[in-house]
Design a protein around this motif. Structure first.
Motif, mmCIF file in Angstrom:
data_model
loop_
_atom_site.group_PDB
_atom_site.id
_atom_site.type_symbol
_atom_site.label_atom_id
_atom_site.label_comp_id
_atom_site.label_asym_id
_atom_site.label_seq_id
_atom_site.Cartn_x
_atom_site.Cartn_y
_atom_site.Cartn_z
ATOM 1 N N VAL A 26 0.818 -1.216 0.000
ATOM 2 C CA VAL A 26 0.000 0.000 0.000
ATOM 3 C C VAL A 26 0.850 1.264 0.000
ATOM 4 C CG1 VAL A 26 -1.992 -1.100 1.079
ATOM 5 C CG2 VAL A 26 -0.271 -0.010 2.523
ATOM 6 N N GLY A 27 2.157 1.093 -0.154
ATOM 7 C CA GLY A 27 3.032 2.245 -0.311
ATOM 8 C C GLY A 27 3.652 2.777 0.964
ATOM 9 N N ILE A 28 3.620 2.006 2.023
ATOM 10 C CA ILE A 28 4.214 2.441 3.290
ATOM 11 C C ILE A 28 5.476 1.623 3.540
ATOM 12 C CG2 ILE A 28 3.886 2.633 5.783
ATOM 13 C CD1 ILE A 28 0.865 2.780 5.233
ATOM 14 N N ALA A 29 6.603 2.307 3.595
ATOM 15 C CA ALA A 29 7.863 1.617 3.875
ATOM 16 C C ALA A 29 7.972 1.409 5.382
ATOM 17 C CB ALA A 29 9.036 2.449 3.376
ATOM 18 N N ALA A 30 8.177 0.160 5.788
ATOM 19 C CA ALA A 30 8.255 -0.152 7.212
ATOM 20 C C ALA A 30 9.469 -1.023 7.477
ATOM 21 C CB ALA A 30 6.995 -0.868 7.661
ATOM 22 N N ASP A 31 10.151 -0.722 8.556
ATOM 23 C CA ASP A 31 11.295 -1.495 8.988
ATOM 24 C C ASP A 31 10.787 -2.736 9.731
ATOM 25 O OD1 ASP A 31 13.956 -2.150 9.667
ATOM 26 O OD2 ASP A 31 13.714 -1.140 11.604
ATOM 27 N N PRO A 32 11.249 -3.929 9.366
ATOM 28 C CA PRO A 32 10.767 -5.144 10.044
ATOM 29 C C PRO A 32 10.963 -5.130 11.558
ATOM 30 C CG PRO A 32 11.930 -5.743 8.049
ATOM 31 C CD PRO A 32 12.119 -4.267 8.238
ATOM 32 N N SER A 33 12.043 -4.526 12.034
ATOM 33 C CA SER A 33 12.250 -4.500 13.489
ATOM 34 C C SER A 33 11.224 -3.598 14.180
ATOM 35 C CB SER A 33 13.665 -4.062 13.831
ATOM 36 O OG SER A 33 13.889 -2.744 13.418
ATOM 37 N N THR A 34 10.825 -2.522 13.514
ATOM 38 C CA THR A 34 9.797 -1.644 14.074
ATOM 39 C C THR A 34 8.451 -2.358 14.109
ATOM 40 O OG1 THR A 34 10.953 0.293 13.214
ATOM 41 C CG2 THR A 34 8.643 0.587 13.818
ATOM 42 N N VAL A 35 8.141 -3.064 13.025
ATOM 43 C CA VAL A 35 6.886 -3.818 12.981
ATOM 44 C C VAL A 35 6.904 -4.913 14.041
ATOM 45 C CG1 VAL A 35 5.417 -5.294 11.552
ATOM 46 C CG2 VAL A 35 6.496 -3.279 10.551
ATOM 47 N N ALA A 36 8.031 -5.592 14.210
ATOM 48 C CA ALA A 36 8.143 -6.636 15.234
ATOM 49 C C ALA A 36 7.927 -6.042 16.625
ATOM 50 C CB ALA A 36 9.494 -7.317 15.143
ATOM 51 N N SER A 37 8.498 -4.880 16.874
ATOM 52 C CA SER A 37 8.312 -4.221 18.172
ATOM 53 C C SER A 37 6.842 -3.888 18.402
ATOM 54 C CB SER A 37 9.141 -2.946 18.257
ATOM 55 O OG SER A 37 10.504 -3.255 18.230
ATOM 56 N N ALA A 38 6.170 -3.428 17.373
ATOM 57 C CA ALA A 38 4.743 -3.106 17.492
ATOM 58 C C ALA A 38 3.926 -4.365 17.768
ATOM 59 C CB ALA A 38 4.249 -2.418 16.224
ATOM 60 N N VAL A 39 4.247 -5.464 17.086
ATOM 61 C CA VAL A 39 3.534 -6.721 17.298
ATOM 62 C C VAL A 39 3.753 -7.202 18.732
ATOM 63 C CG1 VAL A 39 3.451 -9.172 16.655
ATOM 64 C CG2 VAL A 39 3.496 -7.408 14.888
ATOM 65 N N TYR A 40 4.995 -7.162 19.206
ATOM 66 C CA TYR A 40 5.285 -7.575 20.574
ATOM 67 C C TYR A 40 4.574 -6.685 21.592
ATOM 68 C CZ TYR A 40 8.795 -10.969 19.141
ATOM 69 O OH TYR A 40 9.433 -12.046 18.595
ATOM 70 N N LEU A 41 4.481 -5.398 21.302
ATOM 71 C CA LEU A 41 3.787 -4.483 22.198
ATOM 72 C C LEU A 41 2.303 -4.831 22.284
ATOM 73 C CD1 LEU A 41 3.798 -1.975 24.008
ATOM 74 C CD2 LEU A 41 3.446 -0.603 21.948
ATOM 75 N N VAL A 42 1.689 -5.098 21.145
ATOM 76 C CA VAL A 42 0.272 -5.483 21.131
ATOM 77 C C VAL A 42 0.067 -6.779 21.913
ATOM 78 C CG1 VAL A 42 -1.606 -6.283 19.632
ATOM 79 C CG2 VAL A 42 -0.288 -4.254 19.010
ATOM 80 N N LEU A 43 0.950 -7.754 21.713
ATOM 81 C CA LEU A 43 0.844 -9.015 22.455
ATOM 82 C C LEU A 43 1.022 -8.796 23.952
ATOM 83 C CD1 LEU A 43 2.785 -11.436 20.076
ATOM 84 C CD2 LEU A 43 0.318 -11.336 20.476
ATOM 85 N N LEU A 44 1.948 -7.938 24.325
ATOM 86 C CA LEU A 44 2.181 -7.639 25.736
ATOM 87 C C LEU A 44 0.949 -7.014 26.376
ATOM 88 C CD1 LEU A 44 4.079 -7.356 28.211
ATOM 89 C CD2 LEU A 44 4.706 -5.122 27.283
ATOM 90 N N VAL A 45 0.367 -6.035 25.703
ATOM 91 C CA VAL A 45 -0.829 -5.373 26.237
ATOM 92 C C VAL A 45 -1.985 -6.372 26.338
ATOM 93 C CG1 VAL A 45 -2.579 -3.610 25.749
ATOM 94 C CG2 VAL A 45 -0.151 -3.063 25.499
ATOM 95 N N ALA A 46 -2.165 -7.201 25.306
ATOM 96 C CA ALA A 46 -3.242 -8.190 25.330
ATOM 97 C C ALA A 46 -3.052 -9.193 26.463
ATOM 98 C CB ALA A 46 -3.316 -8.917 23.984
ATOM 99 N N ALA A 47 -1.839 -9.669 26.652
ATOM 100 C CA ALA A 47 -1.563 -10.627 27.728
ATOM 101 C C ALA A 47 -1.764 -9.992 29.101
ATOM 102 C CB ALA A 47 -0.146 -11.165 27.597
ATOM 103 N N THR A 48 -1.379 -8.744 29.254
ATOM 104 C CA THR A 48 -1.562 -8.045 30.524
ATOM 105 C C THR A 48 -3.042 -7.864 30.841
ATOM 106 O OG1 THR A 48 0.535 -6.891 30.248
ATOM 107 C CG2 THR A 48 -1.041 -5.921 31.797
ATOM 108 N N LEU A 49 -3.810 -7.429 29.845
ATOM 109 C CA LEU A 49 -5.250 -7.256 30.053
ATOM 110 C C LEU A 49 -5.930 -8.582 30.371
ATOM 111 C CD1 LEU A 49 -6.089 -4.662 27.255
ATOM 112 C CD2 LEU A 49 -5.953 -4.274 29.729
ATOM 113 N N TYR A 50 -5.559 -9.637 29.662
ATOM 114 C CA TYR A 50 -6.136 -10.953 29.915
ATOM 115 C C TYR A 50 -5.787 -11.422 31.328
ATOM 116 C CZ TYR A 50 -7.101 -15.935 29.583
ATOM 117 O OH TYR A 50 -7.568 -17.198 29.819
ATOM 118 N N GLY A 51 -4.556 -11.244 31.731
ATOM 119 C CA GLY A 51 -4.139 -11.640 33.069
ATOM 120 C C GLY A 51 -4.879 -10.873 34.151
#
Length: 75
Positions: A26-51
């Motif tokens: 879609v025309g957005i240049a993204a660094d894989p490490s930045t995307v990985a950090s965002a994915v890990y952040l989302v997982l962290l927040v989801a796990a914290t809320l679930y806990g």
């Protein structure tokens, strides 16, 4: 269902690569490490809320059940 550490890493890596490819399409240049950090952040927040949800008595029914459990433990 138990997922081992290597399987989780592989799934997250694949998810990151797919997201980077979709963003590039879609025309957005993204660094894989930045995307990985965002994915890990989302997982962290989801796990914290679930806990928090599972370990605290937010609903009226859970609060009443906790009172009964406390009464049984006191006997």
């Amino acid at each position: 269902m138990e997922i081992n550490k290597e399987t989780a890493k592989a799934v997250i890596s694949a998810l990151v690569l797919v997201l980077v490819d979709v963003l590039a399409a879609v025309g957005i240049a993204a660094d894989p490490s930045t995307v990985a950090s965002a994915v890990y952040l989302v997982l962290l927040v989801a796990a914290t809320l679930y806990g928090c949800w599972k370990n605290h008595n937010f609903t009226q029914a859970a609060q009443e059940a906790q009172k009964k459990l406390d009464e049984l433990k006191d006997k």
